[in-house]
Design a protein around this motif. Structure first.
Motif, PDB file in Angstrom:
ATOM      1  N   UNK A  85      42.638  32.397  45.777  1.00  0.00           N
ATOM      2  CA  UNK A  85      41.331  32.808  45.258  1.00  0.00           C
ATOM      3  C   UNK A  85      41.483  33.567  43.942  1.00  0.00           C
ATOM      4  N   UNK A  86      42.443  34.482  43.881  1.00  0.00           N
ATOM      5  CA  UNK A  86      42.657  35.274  42.667  1.00  0.00           C
ATOM      6  C   UNK A  86      42.991  34.378  41.482  1.00  0.00           C
ATOM      7  N   UNK A 136      34.808  29.410  23.354  1.00  0.00           N
ATOM      8  CA  UNK A 136      35.815  29.405  24.418  1.00  0.00           C
ATOM      9  C   UNK A 136      36.340  30.830  24.616  1.00  0.00           C
ATOM     10  N   UNK A 137      35.545  31.678  25.282  1.00  0.00           N
ATOM     11  CA  UNK A 137      35.970  33.068  25.436  1.00  0.00           C
ATOM     12  C   UNK A 137      37.158  33.199  26.385  1.00  0.00           C
ATOM     13  N   UNK A 138      37.763  34.366  26.319  1.00  0.00           N
ATOM     14  CA  UNK A 138      38.886  34.671  27.197  1.00  0.00           C
ATOM     15  C   UNK A 138      38.462  34.559  28.661  1.00  0.00           C
ATOM     16  N   UNK A 139      39.428  34.342  29.534  1.00  0.00           N
ATOM     17  CA  UNK A 139      39.162  34.331  30.969  1.00  0.00           C
ATOM     18  C   UNK A 139      39.232  35.757  31.504  1.00  0.00           C
ATOM     19  N   UNK A 140      38.723  35.942  32.708  1.00  0.00           N
ATOM     20  CA  UNK A 140      38.811  37.249  33.357  1.00  0.00           C
ATOM     21  C   UNK A 140      40.277  37.633  33.543  1.00  0.00           C
ATOM     22  N   UNK A 141      41.118  36.679  33.890  1.00  0.00           N
ATOM     23  CA  UNK A 141      42.551  36.976  34.079  1.00  0.00           C
ATOM     24  C   UNK A 141      43.194  37.417  32.774  1.00  0.00           C
ATOM     25  N   UNK A 142      42.841  36.768  31.679  1.00  0.00           N
ATOM     26  CA  UNK A 142      43.393  37.173  30.383  1.00  0.00           C
ATOM     27  C   UNK A 142      42.966  38.596  30.041  1.00  0.00           C
ATOM     28  N   UNK A 143      41.713  38.899  30.295  1.00  0.00           N
ATOM     29  CA  UNK A 143      41.221  40.258  30.066  1.00  0.00           C
ATOM     30  C   UNK A 143      41.967  41.263  30.955  1.00  0.00           C
ATOM     31  N   UNK A 144      42.099  40.956  32.223  1.00  0.00           N
ATOM     32  CA  UNK A 144      42.734  41.884  33.165  1.00  0.00           C
ATOM     33  C   UNK A 144      44.206  42.111  32.829  1.00  0.00           C
ATOM     34  N   UNK A 145      44.873  41.070  32.354  1.00  0.00           N
ATOM     35  CA  UNK A 145      46.277  41.212  31.990  1.00  0.00           C
ATOM     36  C   UNK A 145      46.441  42.230  30.859  1.00  0.00           C
ATOM     37  N   UNK A 195      44.664  45.685  36.662  1.00  0.00           N
ATOM     38  CA  UNK A 195      44.868  44.254  36.930  1.00  0.00           C
ATOM     39  C   UNK A 195      43.981  43.778  38.093  1.00  0.00           C
ATOM     40  N   UNK A 196      43.602  44.696  38.989  1.00  0.00           N
ATOM     41  CA  UNK A 196      42.781  44.313  40.144  1.00  0.00           C
ATOM     42  C   UNK A 196      41.282  44.552  39.944  1.00  0.00           C
ATOM     43  N   UNK A 197      40.892  45.272  38.894  1.00  0.00           N
ATOM     44  CA  UNK A 197      39.509  45.742  38.801  1.00  0.00           C
ATOM     45  C   UNK A 197      38.458  44.633  38.790  1.00  0.00           C
ATOM     46  N   UNK A 198      38.774  43.474  38.313  1.00  0.00           N
ATOM     47  CA  UNK A 198      37.789  42.390  38.249  1.00  0.00           C
ATOM     48  C   UNK A 198      38.004  41.308  39.307  1.00  0.00           C
ATOM     49  N   UNK A 199      38.860  41.549  40.297  1.00  0.00           N
ATOM     50  CA  UNK A 199      39.086  40.517  41.314  1.00  0.00           C
ATOM     51  C   UNK A 199      37.820  40.139  42.076  1.00  0.00           C
ATOM     52  N   UNK A 216      42.292  46.986  48.435  1.00  0.00           N
ATOM     53  CA  UNK A 216      40.989  47.641  48.621  1.00  0.00           C
ATOM     54  C   UNK A 216      41.002  49.063  48.070  1.00  0.00           C
ATOM     55  N   UNK A 217      42.065  49.790  48.325  1.00  0.00           N
ATOM     56  CA  UNK A 217      42.155  51.167  47.826  1.00  0.00           C
ATOM     57  C   UNK A 217      42.193  51.208  46.300  1.00  0.00           C
ATOM     58  N   UNK A 218      42.884  50.258  45.682  1.00  0.00           N
ATOM     59  CA  UNK A 218      42.970  50.224  44.217  1.00  0.00           C
ATOM     60  C   UNK A 218      41.603  49.957  43.601  1.00  0.00           C
ATOM     61  N   UNK A 219      40.875  49.010  44.138  1.00  0.00           N
ATOM     62  CA  UNK A 219      39.550  48.700  43.593  1.00  0.00           C
ATOM     63  C   UNK A 219      38.601  49.874  43.834  1.00  0.00           C
TER      64      UNK A 219
END
Length: 187
Positions: free
Chosen positions: A13-14, A32-41, A66-70, A111-114
């Protein structure tokens, strides 16, 4: 279902974050904007740097960033203007569903990180939140370099920064040439 099946489902899923685009950029006419993964990285990298400068834990900060937008695997990237009209489930509730079948230590870690990121109560969360905004500012500067009209994103991102280090880095980014890293070192 085994614990490993729950982990496999979460990781698969991630992976969708690689395909989910940061939709706010479409309002700036970025085709063609960046992906969420590219932003999170890059947010994780920025967070690590901010934490080192601010005396927070760089590893924890990078994890939060890295987890904030999962949760966006389930709700997509709702642009700022869309939030005026839509109400999404809280990120903590989405993550609880995402990790429900994972082993307890893995589920708790995620869950704790988010939850920590969302609470903004720790130095690491504050650095990760600033990293999220600073990464957006950096991306906007890069898009501006291609001719896009993104001053609104730059201004709102800069105004949201809370740490001294993030504000100082933002000033340096705004003055930087996005292509300077490609040039030969100065003699």
């Amino acid at each position: 279902m085994t614990d490993m099946d729950g982990i496999a489902e979460y990781l698969i899923e991630a992976g969708n974050l690689k395909r989910i685009k940061r939709t706010g950029w479409w309002f700036a006419q970025i085709k063609d904007p960046e992906s969420v993964a590219e932003h999170s990285h890059r947010a994780a990298l920025v967070g690590m740097v901010l934490a080192a400068l601010e005396g927070a834990d760089p590893n924890r900060t990078a994890l939060l960033a890295v987890l904030h937008d999962t949760p966006e695997t389930r709700i997509g990237d709702i642009p700022h203007i869309g939030r005026r009209y839509l109400t999404a489930a809280p990120p903590e509730a989405i993550v609880a569903d995402q990790v429900a079948d994972a082993p307890a230590p893995v589920a708790a870690l995620i869950a704790d990180a988010v939850a920590e990121f969302e609470s903004n109560d720790s130095p690491e969360a504050r650095c990760a939140k600033d990293a999220d905004k600073l990464e957006c500012l950096i991306q906007a500067v890069e898009y501006r370099h291609t001719g896009a009209e993104v001053e609104e994103w730059i201004n709102s991102s800069q105004a949201a920064l809370t740490t001294e280090s993030a504000r100082a880095i933002a000033e340096a980014v705004l003055a930087a040439d996005p292509l300077a890293w490609q040039k030969p070192p100065r003699a």
